[in-house]
Design a protein around this motif. Structure first.
Motif: not given
Length: 179
Positions: A55-60, A98-99, A104-108
């Protein structure tokens, strides 16, 4: 020489300990950040795996705020990697230009042996990967994905009947204990 008692001072008293404000239950890992309620209704869930999520920081930060939704999400295996598609994580409230993108597709993040096992099982007809919950463990976001087989309409009705029978039984037991 005797000491004068005219200017007495009180004994030093320690400051009362202020209890540290408890962390948010989602961030502390005591409560799920997101739960897919429709997964157990629409699918037979067999094996479950715990996967990290890139994840990116804003997602967390958005997940900590409770802005995650797994309702229409699913997993996809491609080139020996696992991805989470269609999981909605809302934009961070204090984000800027930059949000992140919501869908979006996220890697597991899984071990290679787990990916190989999942590839073998999903090649069977009717099996797919469904995320069941999103939660924090030791400050990291984890996703529980389950190997799932779709239910037919009559399976869903049977599940609903079983759920109603269980709730009626619980209500009857509660009534008998009260009266």
């Amino acid at each position: 020489m005797a000491r004068s008692m005219s200017n007495t001072t009180a004994a030093h008293q320690p400051k009362p300990v202020v209890k540290e404000k408890d962390r948010d239950p989602v961030a502390a890992g005591k409560r799920d950040a997101a739960f897919n309620r429709s997964a157990s209704f629409n699918y037979f869930l067999t094996d479950k795996f715990e996967a990290g999520v890139a994840l990116r920081g804003t997602e967390v930060k958005s997940i900590r705020e409770g802005k995650a939704n797994l309702k229409d999400a699913y997993g996809l295996l491609k080139d020996g990697e696992c991805f989470l598609l269609n999981a909605h994580i809302g934009p961070f409230s204090h984000g800027n230009a930059m949000n992140h993108d919501s869908l979006r597709t996220r890697k597991l993040l899984l071990h290679k042996s787990e990916v190989r096992k999942l590839e073998g099982m999903t090649k069977q007809k009717g099996f797919t990967l469904i995320p069941t919950r999103l939660y924090f463990r030791n400050g990291r976001v984890k996703c529980e994905i389950a190997l799932a087989k779709g239910k037919q309409e009559w399976d869903k009705r049977a599940t609903e009947r079983k759920r109603e029978a269980d709730s009626e039984a619980k209500a009857a037991v509660a009534r008998s204990q009260r009266g």
